[in-house]
Scaffold this motif. Structure first.
Motif, PDB file in Angstrom:
ATOM      1  N   ILE A   1       0.861  -1.175   0.000  1.00 53.10           N
ATOM      2  CA  ILE A   1       0.000   0.000   0.000  1.00 53.10           C
ATOM      3  C   ILE A   1       0.898   1.226   0.000  1.00 53.10           C
ATOM      4  N   PRO A   2       0.704   2.131  -0.945  1.00 53.43           N
ATOM      5  CA  PRO A   2       1.538   3.332  -0.966  1.00 53.43           C
ATOM      6  C   PRO A   2       1.199   4.266   0.193  1.00 53.43           C
ATOM      7  N   LYS A   3       2.190   5.029   0.618  1.00 42.36           N
ATOM      8  CA  LYS A   3       1.968   6.000   1.685  1.00 42.36           C
ATOM      9  C   LYS A   3       1.017   7.090   1.221  1.00 42.36           C
ATOM     10  N   VAL A   4       0.309   7.661   2.173  1.00 37.27           N
ATOM     11  CA  VAL A   4      -0.584   8.783   1.885  1.00 37.27           C
ATOM     12  C   VAL A   4       0.267  10.028   1.694  1.00 37.27           C
ATOM     13  N   ASP A   5      -0.045  10.806   0.675  1.00 36.10           N
ATOM     14  CA  ASP A   5       0.650  12.073   0.447  1.00 36.10           C
ATOM     15  C   ASP A   5       0.063  13.107   1.403  1.00 36.10           C
ATOM     16  N   ARG A   6       0.717  13.275   2.553  1.00 35.96           N
ATOM     17  CA  ARG A   6       0.191  14.155   3.599  1.00 35.96           C
ATOM     18  C   ARG A   6       0.133  15.618   3.172  1.00 35.96           C
ATOM     19  N   SER A   7       0.868  15.998   2.143  1.00 42.44           N
ATOM     20  CA  SER A   7       0.820  17.388   1.684  1.00 42.44           C
ATOM     21  C   SER A   7      -0.535  17.730   1.072  1.00 42.44           C
ATOM     22  N   ARG A   8      -1.315  16.707   0.743  1.00 40.84           N
ATOM     23  CA  ARG A   8      -2.643  16.942   0.164  1.00 40.84           C
ATOM     24  C   ARG A   8      -3.722  17.121   1.229  1.00 40.84           C
ATOM     25  N   LEU A   9      -3.385  16.844   2.490  1.00 42.08           N
ATOM     26  CA  LEU A   9      -4.347  17.011   3.579  1.00 42.08           C
ATOM     27  C   LEU A   9      -4.430  18.468   4.003  1.00 42.08           C
ATOM     28  N   ARG A  10      -5.630  18.881   4.392  1.00 41.48           N
ATOM     29  CA  ARG A  10      -5.765  20.228   4.958  1.00 41.48           C
ATOM     30  C   ARG A  10      -5.060  20.238   6.310  1.00 41.48           C
ATOM     31  N   PRO A  11      -4.322  21.305   6.634  1.00 43.41           N
ATOM     32  CA  PRO A  11      -3.511  21.346   7.862  1.00 43.41           C
ATOM     33  C   PRO A  11      -4.285  21.072   9.148  1.00 43.41           C
ATOM     34  N   GLU A  12      -5.543  21.450   9.214  1.00 43.29           N
ATOM     35  CA  GLU A  12      -6.300  21.238  10.455  1.00 43.29           C
ATOM     36  C   GLU A  12      -6.536  19.760  10.743  1.00 43.29           C
ATOM     37  N   PHE A  13      -6.344  18.886   9.766  1.00 41.09           N
ATOM     38  CA  PHE A  13      -6.536  17.458   9.988  1.00 41.09           C
ATOM     39  C   PHE A  13      -5.265  16.747  10.440  1.00 41.09           C
ATOM     40  N   ASN A  14      -4.155  17.447  10.517  1.00 38.59           N
ATOM     41  CA  ASN A  14      -2.934  16.861  11.067  1.00 38.59           C
ATOM     42  C   ASN A  14      -3.070  16.717  12.572  1.00 38.59           C
ATOM     43  N   ARG A  15      -2.375  15.746  13.133  1.00 40.32           N
ATOM     44  CA  ARG A  15      -2.372  15.548  14.589  1.00 40.32           C
ATOM     45  C   ARG A  15      -1.829  16.804  15.258  1.00 40.32           C
ATOM     46  N   GLN A  16      -2.543  17.267  16.285  1.00 38.69           N
ATOM     47  CA  GLN A  16      -2.079  18.440  17.020  1.00 38.69           C
ATOM     48  C   GLN A  16      -2.704  18.482  18.409  1.00 38.69           C
ATOM     49  N   VAL A  17      -2.016  19.147  19.318  1.00 34.33           N
ATOM     50  CA  VAL A  17      -2.535  19.342  20.671  1.00 34.33           C
ATOM     51  C   VAL A  17      -3.359  20.620  20.650  1.00 34.33           C
TER      52      VAL A  17
END
Length: 79
Positions: A1-17
């Protein structure tokens, strides 16, 4: 399975505190299906927030659930 291209995700969906003002105890998992976020409640009114996908059936469920059993499955792997 290829890795997800995280640059295509909207920044608010990245893991964050993030700040969290809900009444749940630390260690609780809260899923906000309307906003598509999962929160892992931490001490000191904080939470680790993750962006999540919600399938059609997920929009019909509301309520509280408790994990009844936790186990390690060493032979399990994603399909």
């Amino acid at each position: 399975i290829p890795k997800v291209d995280r640059s295509r995700l909207r920044p608010e969906f990245n893991r964050q505190v993030v700040a969290y003002d809900g009444g749940e105890a630390p260690g609780t998992i809260v899923v906000d299906i309307d906003r598509r976020f999962l929160y892992l409640v931490q001490p000191d009114r904080k939470a680790i927030r993750y962006g999540v996908g919600v399938g059609r059936q997920g929009f019909s469920w509301r309520g509280v659930a408790t994990v009844g059993r936790k186990a390690t499955w060493p032979a399990w792997s994603p399909t």
